[in-house]
Design a protein around this motif. Sequence first.
Motif, PDB file in Angstrom:
ATOM      1  N   ARG A 208      11.829   4.553   4.374  1.00  0.00           N
ATOM      2  CA  ARG A 208      12.446   5.056   5.447  1.00  0.00           C
ATOM      3  C   ARG A 208      13.626   4.380   5.735  1.00  0.00           C
ATOM      4  O   ARG A 208      14.681   4.720   6.628  1.00  0.00           O
ATOM      5  CB  ARG A 208      11.725   4.988   6.794  1.00  0.00           C
TER       6      ARG A 208
ATOM      7  N   SER B 237       0.928  -1.143  -0.062  1.00  0.00           N
ATOM      8  CA  SER B 237       0.072   0.089   0.058  1.00  0.00           C
ATOM      9  C   SER B 237       0.741   1.117   0.042  1.00  0.00           C
ATOM     10  O   SER B 237       2.168   1.405   0.205  1.00  0.00           O
ATOM     11  CB  SER B 237      -0.805   0.163   1.229  1.00  0.00           C
ATOM     12  N   ASN B 238       0.307   2.349  -0.249  1.00  0.00           N
ATOM     13  CA  ASN B 238       1.251   3.651  -0.186  1.00  0.00           C
ATOM     14  C   ASN B 238       1.997   3.771   1.099  1.00  0.00           C
ATOM     15  O   ASN B 238       2.848   4.399   1.175  1.00  0.00           O
ATOM     16  CB  ASN B 238       0.156   4.644  -0.621  1.00  0.00           C
ATOM     17  N   GLU B 239       1.013   3.425   2.236  1.00  0.00           N
ATOM     18  CA  GLU B 239       1.466   3.752   3.608  1.00  0.00           C
ATOM     19  C   GLU B 239       2.731   2.572   3.868  1.00  0.00           C
ATOM     20  O   GLU B 239       3.833   3.188   4.259  1.00  0.00           O
ATOM     21  CB  GLU B 239       0.421   3.475   4.432  1.00  0.00           C
ATOM     22  N   GLU B 240       2.639   1.461   3.309  1.00  0.00           N
ATOM     23  CA  GLU B 240       3.734   0.595   3.342  1.00  0.00           C
ATOM     24  C   GLU B 240       4.919   0.881   2.553  1.00  0.00           C
ATOM     25  O   GLU B 240       5.922   0.858   2.872  1.00  0.00           O
ATOM     26  CB  GLU B 240       3.355  -0.831   3.018  1.00  0.00           C
ATOM     27  N   LYS B 241       4.608   1.651   1.304  1.00  0.00           N
ATOM     28  CA  LYS B 241       5.761   2.103   0.734  1.00  0.00           C
ATOM     29  C   LYS B 241       6.356   3.070   1.357  1.00  0.00           C
ATOM     30  O   LYS B 241       7.677   3.152   1.252  1.00  0.00           O
ATOM     31  CB  LYS B 241       5.274   2.579  -0.682  1.00  0.00           C
ATOM     32  N   ASN B 242       5.671   4.188   1.789  1.00  0.00           N
ATOM     33  CA  ASN B 242       6.397   5.247   2.671  1.00  0.00           C
ATOM     34  C   ASN B 242       7.115   4.436   3.751  1.00  0.00           C
ATOM     35  O   ASN B 242       8.236   5.254   4.125  1.00  0.00           O
ATOM     36  CB  ASN B 242       5.508   6.180   3.116  1.00  0.00           C
ATOM     37  N   GLU B 243       6.927   3.456   4.376  1.00  0.00           N
ATOM     38  CA  GLU B 243       7.516   2.779   5.474  1.00  0.00           C
ATOM     39  C   GLU B 243       8.786   2.471   5.092  1.00  0.00           C
ATOM     40  O   GLU B 243       9.910   2.411   5.563  1.00  0.00           O
ATOM     41  CB  GLU B 243       6.558   1.770   6.284  1.00  0.00           C
TER      42      GLU B 243
END
Length: 364
Positions: A263, A254-260
Amino acid sequence: MTTLTTGSSARRRLLLASDRSDRSGDLGAILQRVGDVDTTLTSEIPDTPAGRFAGIVVDINLRSAESVLRVRDKLCAEAYRSVPRLFVLADALHHGSMQAWALGATDTISRPFDAQAILQRIRSAFPGDDGRDAAASTKALNRGIAAAHAVLVKIFERLPAGVPLAFSDVLEAEREILRAIKRSSLRDWLAAVGRHHDHSYRHCLFVTGFAAAFAQRLGMREDDQRRLTRAALLHDVGKAFIPVAILDKPGKLSNEEKNEIRRHPRLGYEALLQQGGFPPEMLDVVLHHHELLDGSGYPDGLRGDQISDIVRLTTIVDIHAALIEQRAYRLPFTHAKSFAMMEEMSDKLDQHLLQAFRPVALGC
């Protein structure tokens, strides 16, 4: 033509072609340790070597158009198509290395000569006929992968638990990795890793193998080979701090997982910086291996000359390794398809370095 004989124990017959008669004697003496050596001027390279030589060692002035054309006329002939060839580089300059690979180099060595390193290259590039070299290659391969795996265990299992990773942990591993690639082959390394490892370990081991092979293909000095290899081995250290459920998710993120995931360069950099003792270029690779020349990368949006050569090299092998790996949501790309996709990335990657990587990528 002069024949230098080592006696009945010789396992190879090598051809040393040189236009440097005043400088090739020392090389011939080294080659005698692993086989019978026929020396010849480049103008007298035989037309039909098939079955006569395990390989050809070429020591010419790669800046001389006449010498290059003379060798090209011979080595591009059908009779030489399957003969391994090792080129001698007078220095580490880009031009000579590129010229050697254009002439179909199997490997390169550089002056000043390191006798033991050359013997390892010869045994790897020009196998003997008694099976002993194969056994030695397999042993070196297994030791190299085991050493790299041990570092990855410290990264992914112990580092998150607070057990520090020391620079000394990496030093012995890098020696074994380079020896494994020299004594066996990149193809063997990738095959062994693919059989026994998956997910993050597999990717790091793929990148490390490609980096070591790329460094050797470029004719880098031993110290520079080790610098690139160690940086590649640790480039994804920050993923140790990303939840395993995200790293090993059997599907698209997901987009949130990609952002994680994005990091991980900063997390790895901060962890190694806090521990201390890691060279600046290694920290540079850990932090910036996802930067792209057009400024579209992360985490700092660097562009052009802001991105160091060692980062550019690591980025190329990192992307290629990712593309040829099988993922839960797609089949692996072939080496040729991966390389073509990277060429299409145009100004995002250093295209000169990418073309230098071609024989490594497509040789698998």
